[in-house]
Structure formats: C-alpha cells, structure tokens
Write an enzyme that holds these catalytic residues in place. Structure first.
Site, short mmCIF file in Angstrom:
data_model
loop_
_atom_site.label_atom_id
_atom_site.label_comp_id
_atom_site.label_asym_id
_atom_site.label_seq_id
_atom_site.Cartn_x
_atom_site.Cartn_y
_atom_site.Cartn_z
CG HIS A 53 -3.24 -0.86 -3.03
ND1 HIS A 53 -3.90 0.31 -2.75
CD2 HIS A 53 -3.05 -1.49 -1.83
CE1 HIS A 53 -4.09 0.40 -1.45
NE2 HIS A 53 -3.58 -0.67 -0.87
CB SER B 29 -0.93 0.01 1.22
OG SER B 29 -0.18 -0.12 2.41
CG ASN C 277 -3.06 3.74 1.20
OD1 ASN C 277 -4.11 3.86 1.81
ND2 ASN C 277 -2.54 2.56 0.91
CD GLU D 203 -4.57 2.90 -5.45
OE1 GLU D 203 -3.95 3.94 -5.73
OE2 GLU D 203 -4.61 2.41 -4.30
#
Length: 655
Positions: free
Chosen positions: A138, A117, A189, A150
């Site tokens: 991800h 992440s 993130n 992602e």
C-alpha cells in the site's frame, strides 16, 4: 536487463506507482481498459517528471525514464513480469475479475501485490491460486513523493514474499512498515478512519469543523486539519473507504454527513467545494484556516481517544510494532508526532477517562478502553507527567518545601503545593518558587517553565498569618528584601519563557506574579483580584509592572479589589488563553512543546528585549515596594489583617 513490473489500473495511484518504478530503473507495463485513460495517465506522468527535473530531483534524463513505461489495454502483455501491482478501483467485483484474469496469464513465480487501501489481502489472495506469493503493498498518495509503503501480510502470505515486498519497496526508495495482521484499512487508513469518525461526530456536539482544524493546525502542529485532509483526498474516497471497511467487519460509525455531501456532489477540492470552498475545481489550494480563541475549547483527548485505543489494540494483538505505528503516521500522514507520543502528551489516564465516558453515554463497543491502556493506567504509566507511558520521557521530581519541582521532557513544571491554604504565598513558598526557577535556569535541557497551583487555587495571595505577624515596617522590609524582591527580580529578568496555568483563584500576590509571565493560560474557573486595598495593603507588582503593561485600564481593579473574570483579564492583556478547566495544564504544556521547536537563540533574544521593558520599570517597582513598607506600619494595615482573619468588615481609621 531491467526487471519488469506490471501495473494494472492507471488512476491516480496506478500511474504514480508506474512513474516511481520507472524512475527507480524498472521496465513498466501500465494496463487499463481504455487508451484514453492511459494517455491521460501518461500526460500526468510526463508533467510530474518535468516538475521533478526542474527541481533537479532526477538523476537520469526524463526521456530515458519515460522510455521504460509502456501502456496497454491487454493484460496478456504483462506476462513475464517479476511483480504485478493491482491498483484498480476499490470495488471488490472489479478486483476479482482482474485478479482471476491475471492469475491465469502470469507465470507461477510472479509475485502479486495489491495497492488496495481497505480490502483484506487474504480475501484478494483467495481469488488467485498464489496465496503464498500475494501481499499488500500500500503506497501513500502521492506515490512518487510520499516516503511510506505498508507491506501487509495475508493469512497465507509466506515470509519470503513479505521479504520480497520489503526489498522491492526499499528499491523504490521507500521507508517500509510491515502490518502482520490482515485488518480492514491495515494501519494508516484504519487510524485515519478513527480520527475522521470522531471529528465528524464532534460536529454534532457543538464544535465546528474550522475549530477542529484550527486545533490540529495551531495547537498540535499538524500540517493539515482533518476536514482539510478529507477535502484533499476526496470526500467520496473517504466515504468509499469507510463503507468498504465496515463491510469487512471494522467497528466504526457510518457518516450521514459524508453521505450528504457526496449526494450533493460536494466532494472536496476536486469539485471546488466540500467542507471548504475552493477557487477552482481540481486545482490545489489551501483553505483559509485561522487560529481563534474557540480552538482552545476543543478537547484533543476527545478527538484522539479512539485513535489511541485502536493503536493500543494493534500493539497488543501484534498487528504492527510500536515503532512502525509511529513511523507510519509520521511519514504517510506527516503528523508532527506518532499516536503513541500524542497519547503520552494527552495522558493515558485522560484517554481512558474519555473512552469510559463515551462508552457510558453511547454504549458503542469501540469506546471500551483496550486492556493495554488499562494496564498502563493501573501501573501509573500515564505518559509525560509520570515520565513513562508508551515511551520513557526525561523526568525528575523533587519537593522544595511547599513547591513541587518536576523536570518533564523539555520544560519544568513548578507547582505551588499548599492546597490546604489555597497556595497562599508564605515565606517558604516565595523562596521555593525562586529556588525552583533557578534550577530550571541552570538546566540547559529545560527550554521553558510552567507554574501552576495544586488543588482548587492558583494562589490566594500572600499568607495573611505571615503579614499579621509583622511588628512594623522593619519586618515588611525584611520580607521584601529576603523573599519577595529576589523572586520578582528573577521573574522580571528570567531568560527562558515562563508560562502559567491559572486554576481557580488568583488573588493579591497570586494575581500579580502573572503579570511577569510570558504566557498566561486561565481556566474558566479562574478568578483574578488585586485585593490588597481591601486588607490595608497595596499591590506593588500590579501598580508598577501592571500599569506599565495595561495602562490605566487596570487601575479600577487595583483601587477597588474587584474580582475579574478570565475573559475580562484576557481583554485587559493579563491572560492570553481561556480554556476549560480540564485543559488548562494541557494547553500550557502545548505552549511548552511549541516553544521547544523554536530556535533557542531566537527565544533568548526575544526574551532579552522583552525583559528590558520589565526591568525598565524597576524604579516604579522599588517605589511601590517602599509604599508597602510604609503601609505595613499603619493602623489600617493591622486592622485589615485582623478583620480578614476574623471574617469581619474592617473599620478604617485612615492612619
């Protein structure tokens, strides 16, 4: 024969990805260091599949799905996999050891994906001899339910590998976004950290975590507050992600608050206490977050400025497309709108101003406004109020005499535009407001109307020069019949929600018309006064509609003309929300946005019933208007107007 997927790491993400792959028809080998870890993972998979079956979300028998998952502690048993998904701890040394071992065991055609992440994909790929066939994949938590994946391109990741990653994620039923720059935190993130960081810093600025979460939940329609979310994810997880991102060059701020909570073992929901308290550790429950007046003191521009600045940087540097950025936060984080839409609603000029202020006070480079924001501000593309920002919005503008009418998105913005006269209510202004409201009524795409004043006043009341020109009761009656009564009647029966944003003084008629609105938002600088008795007149709306709404509590103010602070007006029921001056129109627009989400027929029905109460006092309203007509022919009425214009104390004759 089903294709084989090898997954290393049987933690929350690893076993969730394994379950998802098996549901999607892949044969899965799930590896970890111990049999006990793997058995716990399988227990959770069996529980999850059972829940999916009970909700009829599966197309196959649970036994068939579970038969596709095999567990092992030996990485060599992953040989023959088409794809390897690394999902071990977010520790660089652990990942290095696992990836090097896997690279030596897998065939040259096997494509590697990492579910990291925060750690750059390029760095992880360099630990193997297959940098061209290594990409980030991800998943958002929980992998089975969250719709977004992602795909992250490393510096040497081939276009074919990116295409394979997309196709694989789509085969799992996921929406895919591609992050074309290998950035710490990637997209979701990275933006989350910007939001988390500023929320944490705001705690040192006199704002509480409950107020920030209430802002997000009840003003901005977020499904979770930011502190509620950190508790849910795990405060240690948030801190670890932040630490990794800082270690890889992300310009963010460390958090002593998070470090302190981790040291105390207050990790959020999983330990029963974080920012909030929970009934039982590791048992999902929502903390009690309630709306309060204090949430209207929290400025969302302060909270989201760096999120939007980061978004602008990513667009300008072609890290991701604007559409993918919007989609990522909508799907992965369940935001009600993407960051670009939020930017347009808050105003890009406001965002730039906040960033400049923060940079000036802190010297932190992350607060320097991105050049894309500055360019948009320079061109006047500031968002919703200009019709164009990061996207184009429904927008039209015209002047109706001293009234500006704007059709913006789903609402009309009607601005009293005589700032040099403190927006005093001339005949043209009374007429202009009515015409503007009629236009809003005729437009089916307009769901509500906001009324505000230009400059430093909402409205100082009826134009005294106009009233002074009356020669007697006939002129007063003509004014009522032609200008005032048609607007009062329209406001009292208006079928769409009416919102006022009261900035500065609201005296006389300017205070009274607020009694006919559905939502009244007042600035701290707002002052209300039913001042007609001080100039020999009387307040026809307040003495009829106002008394009906508030009872005798309003009467002392009608009799004396005393000023009323916005908090007192709220106590009496004249005002719904009091907020900082710079947020008054923003809060009114938030109401308009929330109203646009409600069912139109429901709104129509509620308004129909509410308007019955207003039209029900029409006899009193007509009587009060007649009283004003009678007063207009008195000596005291003439004296009141003359004394006001001469700036002297009136001398009353009582006739």
């Amino acid at each position: 024969m089903a294709e084989k997927v090898g997954i290393v790491g049987a933690g929350t993400m690893g076993h969730g990805i394994a379950e998802l792959c098996a549901i999607s028809g892949y044969d899965v080998v799930l590896a970890d260091v111990g049999h006990e870890i793997l058995e716990k993972a399988m227990e959770k998979i069996r529980w999850s599949i059972g829940k999916l079956e009970s909700s009829r979300a599966l197309v196959e028998n649970p036994g068939i799905i579970l038969s596709r998952i095999r567990t092992t502690t030996e990485l060599r048993e992953l040989a023959g996999s088409k794809y390897i998904i690394e999902a071990v701890k977010e520790k660089i040394e652990v990942k290095r050891q696992v990836l090097r071992k896997l690279d030596s065991l897998m065939g040259p055609e096997c494509i590697f994906f990492s579910n990291t992440s925060t750690i750059p994909i390029t760095e992880l790929a360099s630990m193997t001899g297959r940098e061209e066939i290594f990409a980030g994949l991800h998943f958002s938590n929980p992998p089975v339910k969250n719709p977004l994946v992602e795909v992250i391109r490393g510096k040497k990741t081939s276009a074919r590998t990116v295409g394979e990653a997309r196709s694989f994620a789509i085969s799992l039923g996921k929406e895919v976004i591609v992050v074309d720059k290998d950035l710490p935190g990637f997209l979701v993130n990275r933006l989350n950290d910007r939001l988390f960081t500023e929320a944490l810093l705001m705690l040192g600025e006199g704002v509480t975590f409950r107020e920030i979460d209430a802002l997000l939940r009840f003003r901005m329609n977020f499904s979770m507050g930011v502190f509620e979310l950190m508790d849910f994810v795990g405060i240690d997880t948030v801190l670890n992600a932040k630490t990794e991102m800082i270690g890889h060059g992300f310009n963010t701020s460390p958090s002593e608050k998070l470090s302190g909570l981790v040291e105390k073992g207050m990790l959020g929901m999983k330990t029963g206490k974080g920012f909030y308290k929970y009934q039982k550790p590791s048992v999902y429950s929502r903390p009690l977050i309630q709306p309060s007046g204090r949430m209207f003191r929290v400025n969302p521009v302060r909270l989201f400025a760096t999120v939007i600045n980061e978004t602008a940087w990513m667009i300008r540097n072609k890290a991701a497309s604007p559409d993918d950025i919007e989609k990522a936060m909508l799907l992965a984080m369940n935001w009600p709108e993407g960051p670009l839409s939020i930017a347009d609603r808050l105003g890009i000029d406001n965002i730039v101003g906040e960033l400049n202020s923060l940079h000036s006070s802190t010297g932190e480079s992350r607060y320097i406004p991105d050049s894309l924001l500055l360019e948009k501000q320079r061109h006047g593309d500031n968002g919703l109020l200009s019709g164009k920002g990061f996207r184009e919005w429904p927008f039209a503008s015209e002047d109706i005499g001293p009234v500006k009418f704007q059709r913006i998105d789903s609402f009309a913005l009607i601005t009293l535009n005589r700032p040099e006269k403190l927006n005093s209510l001339s005949e043209e202004l009374w007429s202009g407001i009515r015409i503007a409201l009629e236009k809003a009524l005729q437009d089916p795409d307009i769901r509500s109307a906001i009324i505000t004043g230009a400059g430093r006043a909402f409205s100082a009341g009826d134009d005294i020069q106009m009233m002074r020109s009356w020669k007697g009761s006939a002129d007063a009656k003509r004014w009522l019949d032609k200008y005032a009564s048609p607007l009062i009647d329209l406001l009292a029966s208006f079928p769409k929600p009416l919102i006022s944003a009261v900035n500065g003084v609201a005296f006389g008629g300017g205070a009274e018309i607020n009694l006919l609105f559905d939502v009244v938002v007042a600035a701290d600088s707002a002052v209300f006064s039913f001042s007609e008795s001080l100039i020999g007149a009387m307040p026809p709306i307040a003495s009829s509609f106002g008394i009906a709404v508030t009872g005798r509590r309003l009467l002392p103010y009608l009799l004396t003309g005393d000023w009323m602070a916005p908090e007192k007006a709220k106590e009496l029921g004249l005002v719904d929300v009091v907020t900082d001056d710079e947020m008054t129109l923003m809060v009114a627009m938030e109401y308009a946005n929330r109203l646009s989400r409600a069912a139109p027929l429901s709104i129509q029905s509620i308004k129909s019933v509410a308007n019955l109460h207003r039209t029900g006092v029409q006899p009193e309203a007509r009587f009060s208007q007649n009283e004003l007509i009678i007063l207009s022919s008195s000596e005291d009425f003439a004296e009141g107007q003359e004394a006001f214009l001469s700036k002297r104390k009136p001398v009353w004759a009582g006739r």
